[in-house]
Design a protein around this motif. Sequence first.
Motif, mmCIF file in Angstrom:
data_model
loop_
_atom_site.group_PDB
_atom_site.id
_atom_site.type_symbol
_atom_site.label_atom_id
_atom_site.label_comp_id
_atom_site.label_asym_id
_atom_site.label_seq_id
_atom_site.Cartn_x
_atom_site.Cartn_y
_atom_site.Cartn_z
ATOM 1 N N PHE A 76 0.837 -1.205 0.000
ATOM 2 C CA PHE A 76 0.000 0.000 0.000
ATOM 3 C C PHE A 76 0.872 1.256 0.000
ATOM 4 N N THR A 80 0.922 3.822 -3.186
ATOM 5 C CA THR A 80 0.217 5.101 -3.048
ATOM 6 C C THR A 80 1.159 6.238 -2.666
ATOM 7 N N GLN A 82 1.752 6.881 0.199
ATOM 8 C CA GLN A 82 1.086 7.371 1.406
ATOM 9 C C GLN A 82 1.464 6.466 2.566
ATOM 10 N N ILE A 113 -6.183 -0.747 -2.982
ATOM 11 C CA ILE A 113 -5.313 0.411 -3.266
ATOM 12 C C ILE A 113 -6.082 1.479 -4.038
ATOM 13 N N THR A 116 -8.046 4.068 -2.140
ATOM 14 C CA THR A 116 -7.270 5.111 -1.454
ATOM 15 C C THR A 116 -6.710 6.111 -2.449
ATOM 16 N N LEU A 117 -6.173 5.576 -3.535
ATOM 17 C CA LEU A 117 -5.648 6.486 -4.564
ATOM 18 C C LEU A 117 -6.756 7.405 -5.037
ATOM 19 N N GLU A 121 -6.923 11.508 -4.601
ATOM 20 C CA GLU A 121 -7.015 12.324 -5.805
ATOM 21 C C GLU A 121 -8.310 13.129 -5.797
ATOM 22 N N GLN A 233 4.336 10.559 -0.166
ATOM 23 C CA GLN A 233 3.212 11.412 -0.569
ATOM 24 C C GLN A 233 2.616 12.147 0.617
#
Lengths: 380, 72
Positions: A76, A80, A82, A113, A116-117, A121, A233
């Motif tokens: 993850f 990401t 993140q 994933i 979350t992406l 965004e 990120q």
Amino acid sequence: MPEKIRLSILTQEIERTLHNRFEEAQIWVVAQITDVKKQPALKRCYLKFIEKNGADTAAEIKGVFWAKSYAQIENFEKLTGQRFEDGLEITCRILVRFNSRWGLSLEVQEIEIAYTLGSLELERQQTLERLVRDNPDHIRLRDGQYYTRNQSLRLPEVIQRIALVTAPNSDGQRDFLRELEQNRYGFAFQVTEFLTQIQGDHADRMILEKLEEIAGRLDAFDVVAIVRGGGSQTDFKPFDSYDLALRVASFQIPVFTGIGHDRNTSITDLMARQEKTPTKVAARIVDHNLEFENSVIQLKDRLFDLTERRLRTVRDELTGIRRMIRAASPETILRRGFALLRHNGKIITRPDALQAGMQLHAQLQNKEIQTTITDIQPKD
Amino acid sequence: MPDKPIAELTLTEARARLQELVDQLEKDTVELDQLPQTIGEAKQLLDHCEEKLRTIGDAAKEAGGSWWLENK
């Protein structure tokens, strides 16, 4: 007297009920995570899933990643950019577990994933839309490009006085200063640092405070440079802040940003003159001054060319005049075979004055003749 | 000649003055015997620009700053 049972009997009953209802059922849950405690050595992670209803917590259950699913967290974070940490909202596939001693928990099998992406965004897009919608005087979107008041500010002819916003003792600070100091043209710069935290909670507020300090001394600076080095990120989240982005978009002197690496573009970057890294911001400033110097050198060269051309023209004119004078000189006329006639020492310019019997002195190119007019005949 | 000494011109002013001299030469409004003076002024302006690009003045230093990066 109501029936009394032992606690263990009750928990066994609860366990059986839950097992019957959820036996190995693969359920996808959307929830926020909190109290995340990773144990990388044991490949285990404990956390809580919560759901908020305004300020209240509507639901809360313990969660766990065991060894077989711990890699999901690493995956993850890698995909990401993140960090898997408190406050994140995720979608994950879980198994419902109940243990008589440890109670109810959700055993995580897989993290989605894409969700979350998508939500990260989405949050960025919503911030950008709000910036454009609520601040038409400062920010416009045209053909997919953001145009801001700050970007439209004319850069000074030469940039020498820089307000630098960055973290103390950071790679970004070092890279930026080194690039300026070691520029191969020997250009000089005066850098005033406004050091602050640039990642983590409230970092956007702190950066804003520094911008306000700079705004109180605008005459002292040519530009602002906001720089930081690489990171995850999450580290760049402050630069997606609405308030920070708006302040940069409307700032009264040009703002350069060099945040992260090539693949990072924050909302604040979109509002400013973005370069991909702190080094590139410094390089751009150096190039800007080089353009100025080149323009001055070009003017100097043009001026010297014009002067040379002017002198050449004058020289040519003088040569021409000299030639004309030489062509009109008596020596040149005589060389062509003509003669100069004199009477009593004066050059005869009017043929009517000639008479038979006059004594004349004829000057040729290399001879002089004394002669007497014997006869005068008109020429047809 | 500019109103103030060349040494006091900003970079923008110095470049503007150079442009003026070029314009004058292009329009042929400079007398022949003024040419040496024009060349002399141009050289001074260029030297001034190059010096200013490579030095932070004392006044600027007094105004503050964390780093004065001069690479002479």
